[in-house]
Design an enzyme around this catalytic site. Structure first.
Site, PDB file in Angstrom:
ATOM      1  N   ASP A 191      22.625 -44.808   2.913  1.00  0.00           N
ATOM      2  CA  ASP A 191      22.701 -44.883   4.381  1.00  0.00           C
ATOM      3  C   ASP A 191      22.842 -46.343   4.807  1.00  0.00           C
ATOM      4  O   ASP A 191      21.976 -47.173   4.509  1.00  0.00           O
ATOM      5  CB  ASP A 191      21.414 -44.299   4.980  1.00  0.00           C
ATOM      6  CG  ASP A 191      21.425 -44.299   6.499  1.00  0.00           C
ATOM      7  OD1 ASP A 191      21.887 -43.307   7.083  1.00  0.00           O
ATOM      8  OD2 ASP A 191      20.984 -45.305   7.099  1.00  0.00           O
TER       9      ASP A 191
ATOM     10  N   TYR B   8      23.962 -53.462  10.211  1.00  0.00           N
ATOM     11  CA  TYR B   8      23.070 -53.986   9.159  1.00  0.00           C
ATOM     12  C   TYR B   8      23.661 -55.231   8.487  1.00  0.00           C
ATOM     13  O   TYR B   8      22.969 -55.898   7.707  1.00  0.00           O
ATOM     14  CB  TYR B   8      22.775 -52.929   8.078  1.00  0.00           C
ATOM     15  CG  TYR B   8      22.049 -51.692   8.542  1.00  0.00           C
ATOM     16  CD1 TYR B   8      21.472 -51.612   9.807  1.00  0.00           C
ATOM     17  CD2 TYR B   8      21.938 -50.575   7.720  1.00  0.00           C
ATOM     18  CE1 TYR B   8      20.822 -50.462  10.232  1.00  0.00           C
ATOM     19  CE2 TYR B   8      21.283 -49.421   8.140  1.00  0.00           C
ATOM     20  CZ  TYR B   8      20.731 -49.377   9.400  1.00  0.00           C
ATOM     21  OH  TYR B   8      20.085 -48.233   9.813  1.00  0.00           O
TER      22      TYR B   8
ATOM     23  N   LYS C   7      27.273 -46.058  10.495  1.00  0.00           N
ATOM     24  CA  LYS C   7      27.005 -45.782  11.911  1.00  0.00           C
ATOM     25  C   LYS C   7      27.802 -46.692  12.837  1.00  0.00           C
ATOM     26  O   LYS C   7      27.985 -47.882  12.544  1.00  0.00           O
ATOM     27  CB  LYS C   7      25.510 -45.955  12.216  1.00  0.00           C
ATOM     28  CG  LYS C   7      24.621 -45.246  11.224  1.00  0.00           C
ATOM     29  CD  LYS C   7      23.140 -45.328  11.564  1.00  0.00           C
ATOM     30  CE  LYS C   7      22.304 -44.909  10.366  1.00  0.00           C
ATOM     31  NZ  LYS C   7      22.092 -45.965   9.377  1.00  0.00           N
TER      32      LYS C   7
ATOM     33  N   HIS D  48      25.045 -44.702  16.500  1.00  0.00           N
ATOM     34  CA  HIS D  48      23.744 -45.285  16.112  1.00  0.00           C
ATOM     35  C   HIS D  48      22.639 -45.026  17.143  1.00  0.00           C
ATOM     36  O   HIS D  48      21.475 -44.841  16.778  1.00  0.00           O
ATOM     37  CB  HIS D  48      23.907 -46.789  15.872  1.00  0.00           C
ATOM     38  CG  HIS D  48      22.947 -47.339  14.865  1.00  0.00           C
ATOM     39  ND1 HIS D  48      23.298 -48.265  13.918  1.00  0.00           N
ATOM     40  CD2 HIS D  48      21.635 -47.079  14.634  1.00  0.00           C
ATOM     41  CE1 HIS D  48      22.248 -48.556  13.164  1.00  0.00           C
ATOM     42  NE2 HIS D  48      21.228 -47.851  13.577  1.00  0.00           N
TER      43      HIS D  48
HETATM   44  N1  NAP Z   1      19.273 -44.893  12.760  1.00  0.00           N
HETATM   45  C1  NAP Z   1      18.443 -45.856  13.021  1.00  0.00           C
HETATM   46  O1  NAP Z   1      18.333 -46.351  14.168  1.00  0.00           O
HETATM   47  C2  NAP Z   1      17.600 -46.408  11.918  1.00  0.00           C
HETATM   48  C3  NAP Z   1      16.525 -47.268  12.221  1.00  0.00           C
HETATM   49  C4  NAP Z   1      15.722 -47.712  11.169  1.00  0.00           C
HETATM   50  C5  NAP Z   1      16.004 -47.307   9.876  1.00  0.00           C
HETATM   51  N2  NAP Z   1      17.090 -46.494   9.603  1.00  0.00           N
HETATM   52  C6  NAP Z   1      17.419 -46.074   8.210  1.00  0.00           C
HETATM   53  O2  NAP Z   1      16.237 -45.612   7.556  1.00  0.00           O
HETATM   54  C7  NAP Z   1      16.004 -46.403   6.398  1.00  0.00           C
HETATM   55  C8  NAP Z   1      14.512 -46.513   6.069  1.00  0.00           C
HETATM   56  O3  NAP Z   1      13.773 -47.027   7.126  1.00  0.00           O
HETATM   57  P1  NAP Z   1      13.082 -48.470   7.069  1.00  0.00           P
HETATM   58  O4  NAP Z   1      14.051 -49.436   6.517  1.00  0.00           O
HETATM   59  O5  NAP Z   1      12.507 -48.688   8.421  1.00  0.00           O
HETATM   60  O6  NAP Z   1      11.902 -48.388   6.034  1.00  0.00           O
HETATM   61  P2  NAP Z   1      10.990 -47.351   5.229  1.00  0.00           P
HETATM   62  O7  NAP Z   1      11.798 -46.667   4.209  1.00  0.00           O
HETATM   63  O8  NAP Z   1      10.165 -46.536   6.170  1.00  0.00           O
HETATM   64  O9  NAP Z   1      10.019 -48.434   4.528  1.00  0.00           O
HETATM   65  C9  NAP Z   1      10.549 -49.486   3.746  1.00  0.00           C
HETATM   66  C10 NAP Z   1       9.420 -50.440   3.377  1.00  0.00           C
HETATM   67  O10 NAP Z   1       8.513 -49.792   2.491  1.00  0.00           O
HETATM   68  C11 NAP Z   1       8.468 -50.486   1.250  1.00  0.00           C
HETATM   69  N3  NAP Z   1       8.421 -49.469   0.189  1.00  0.00           N
HETATM   70  C12 NAP Z   1       9.385 -48.594  -0.158  1.00  0.00           C
HETATM   71  N4  NAP Z   1       8.977 -47.788  -1.147  1.00  0.00           N
HETATM   72  C13 NAP Z   1       7.722 -48.171  -1.460  1.00  0.00           C
HETATM   73  C14 NAP Z   1       6.780 -47.730  -2.415  1.00  0.00           C
HETATM   74  N5  NAP Z   1       7.051 -46.729  -3.261  1.00  0.00           N
HETATM   75  N6  NAP Z   1       5.569 -48.362  -2.458  1.00  0.00           N
HETATM   76  C15 NAP Z   1       5.277 -49.373  -1.614  1.00  0.00           C
HETATM   77  N7  NAP Z   1       6.140 -49.835  -0.684  1.00  0.00           N
HETATM   78  C16 NAP Z   1       7.347 -49.237  -0.607  1.00  0.00           C
HETATM   79  C17 NAP Z   1       9.731 -51.308   1.186  1.00  0.00           C
HETATM   80  O11 NAP Z   1       9.533 -52.440   0.354  1.00  0.00           O
HETATM   81  P3  NAP Z   1      10.712 -53.200  -0.427  1.00  0.00           P
HETATM   82  O12 NAP Z   1      11.937 -53.159   0.429  1.00  0.00           O
HETATM   83  O13 NAP Z   1      10.149 -54.562  -0.627  1.00  0.00           O
HETATM   84  O14 NAP Z   1      10.941 -52.507  -1.740  1.00  0.00           O
HETATM   85  C18 NAP Z   1       9.898 -51.685   2.645  1.00  0.00           C
HETATM   86  O15 NAP Z   1       9.023 -52.732   3.001  1.00  0.00           O
HETATM   87  C19 NAP Z   1      16.669 -47.735   6.767  1.00  0.00           C
HETATM   88  O16 NAP Z   1      16.851 -48.568   5.661  1.00  0.00           O
HETATM   89  C20 NAP Z   1      17.942 -47.247   7.404  1.00  0.00           C
HETATM   90  O17 NAP Z   1      18.883 -46.841   6.414  1.00  0.00           O
HETATM   91  C21 NAP Z   1      17.863 -46.041  10.610  1.00  0.00           C
END
Ligand code: NAP
Length: 271
Positions: free
Chosen positions: A47, A52, A77, A110
Site C-alpha cells: 500500500d 508518501y 492513492k 486519499h
Molecule cells: N489512507 C490513509 O489516509 C492512511 C493514513 C495512515 C496510514 N495509511 C496506511 O496504513 C499503513 C499503516 O499505518 P501506519 O503507518 O500509521 O502504522 P501502523 O502500521 O499502525 O504502525 C507502524 C509502527 O509500528 C511499528 N511496528 C510495526 N510492527 C511492529 C511490531 N511487530 N512490534 C513493534 N512495533 C511494530 C513500526 O515500527 P518500524 O517502522 O520501526 O518497524 C511503526 O513505528 C501506512 O503505512 C499506510 O500504508 C493510510
C-alpha cells in the site's frame, strides 16, 4: 490463523491478499529495502500513495524482487488535494510513471477533503473526481477503485452518482477505534474495509491490558492487533521499516477466541 496469501474477494471478484504492507512514513531512502524485505517475507500486497513521496522506491523494490507482477497486489492513492477530473487523470499518470507499472491493482481517493481543510465540503468535486476514477477503471489500467477516509455522508455522495461503486474504503481502524457506523455502511454497500494504522501508528503497543491478552496467545500485541482486524473481516495494512517487525506481523497462526473478540470490540478508546 491467517496467511499472507489468504485473500478477500472484492465486489468485482478481484482477489486481494488479506494483509497489506503499509509504506507511509518510510523515508524514500529506506523504502526500496523495506518493500524488498516485505516481499521476501511473503507479503504480496503493498500500500502506497503519491503523497508518501516514496512511490519510485516502492516500485524499485517490487522490480528488484523479481516476483511476477500478477502475484503482487499494489495500491496507490490520488492526493487528497486533487479535486478535479483533469488533475485526477494527470496524477494517475504520475503514479504509474513513479511505480513503473502497466497497471495498478487498486486506486483510492486519499481523502474527501484536502488535508489542510479536514471536514470541508467537497461533494461536487468528489463526484467529479469519481467520474475520472471510473474512467481510469474502464481503461483497465486499474483493477479496482475505491476511497479512503470517507464517512457515511461522503460515501453516500459518491453512491448517489456512481456508475461503478467504490470497492474499498480504507479507514483508520484499530482495537478501540473500529468506526462501526462507517464500517457497517461500507460493508452493506459491498465495500471491503481496509484498516490503516492497525497499530495506531504504534501508540497501541504500550497498552498493558492488551499486552496481557497478547501474552495469553503467546503473540506480540502487534500480532494480536492485526489478527483482530482480519477476524472482523477487515484488511489490515501494518507498516514496518524493521524487518523483524515485518516478520513478526506476518506470523498469524493463532485464532482469537470469540469472548476475547467481544472484549476487544468493546475496548474503550484510549488514543
Ligand atoms: N489512507 C490513509 O489516509 C492512511 C493514513 C495512515 C496510514 N495509511 C496506511 O496504513 C499503513 C499503516 O499505518 P501506519 O503507518 O500509521 O502504522 P501502523 O502500521 O499502525 O504502525 C507502524 C509502527 O509500528 C511499528 N511496528 C510495526 N510492527 C511492529 C511490531 N511487530 N512490534 C513493534 N512495533 C511494530 C513500526 O515500527 P518500524 O517502522 O520501526 O518497524 C511503526 O513505528 C501506512 O503505512 C499506510 O500504508 C493510510
Amino acid at each position: 490463523m491467517t496467511k499472507l496469501t489468504d485473500t478477500y474477494t472484492l465486489s468485482n471478484d478481484l482477489q486481494i491478499p488479506k494483509i497489506g504492507f503499509g509504506t507511509w512514513q518510510i523515508p524514500a531512502n529506506l523504502a526500496q529495502k523495506a518493500v524488498l524485505n516485505a516481499l521476501d517475507l511473503g507479503y504480496r500486497h503493498i500500500d502506497t500513495a503519491l503523497v508518501y513521496q516514496n512511490e519510485q522506491e516502492v516500485g524499485a523494490g517490487i522490480q528488484e524482487s523479481n516476483i511476477k507482477r500478477e502475484e503482487i497486489f499494489i495500491t496507490s492513492k490520488l492526493p487528497a488535494e486533487t479535486k478535479s477530473y483533469d488533475q485526477t487523470l494527470q496524477d494517475f499518470e504520475t503514479t504509474m510513471a513513479n511505480l513503473q507499472l502497466d497497471y495498478l491493482d487498486l486506486y483510492l481517493i486519499h481523502a474527501p477533503w484536502p488535508w489542510a481543510q479536514k471536514g470541508a465540503n467537497y461533494d461536487q468535486q468528489n463526484r467529479e473526481v469519481w467520474q475520472a476514477m471510473e474512467e481510469i477503471y474502464a481503461s483497465r489500467r486499474v483493477k479496482a477503485i475505491g476511497v479512503s477516509n470517507f464517512n457515511v455522508y461522503d460515501l453516500q455522495n459518491i453512491l448517489d452518482v456512481a456508475q461503478i461503486k467504490p470497492m474499498v474504503n480504507q479507514i483508520r481502524y484499530f482495537i478501540g477505534n473500529t468506526e462501526n457506523e462507517i464500517t457497517e455502511f461500507s460493508q452493506a454497500y459491498g465495500m471491503l474495509v481496509e484498516a490503516y494504522s492497525p497499530l495506531a501508528t504504534d501508540e497501541l503497543l504500550n497498552n498493558q491490558q492488551l499486552q496481557q491478552l497478547a501474552k495469553k496467545y503467546g503473540v506480540s500485541l502487534a500480532q494480536l492487533a492485526i489478527q483482530f482486524c482480519v477476524q472482523n473481516g477487515v484488511l489490515p495494512l501494518p507498516k514496518a521499516i524493521q524487518r523483524a517487525h515485518a516478520a513478526n506481523n506476518a506470523q498469524l497462526d493463532f485464532v482469537i477466541e470469540t469472548t476475547d473478540m467481544e472484549q476487544l470490540n468493546n475496548f474503550q478508546k484510549t488514543i
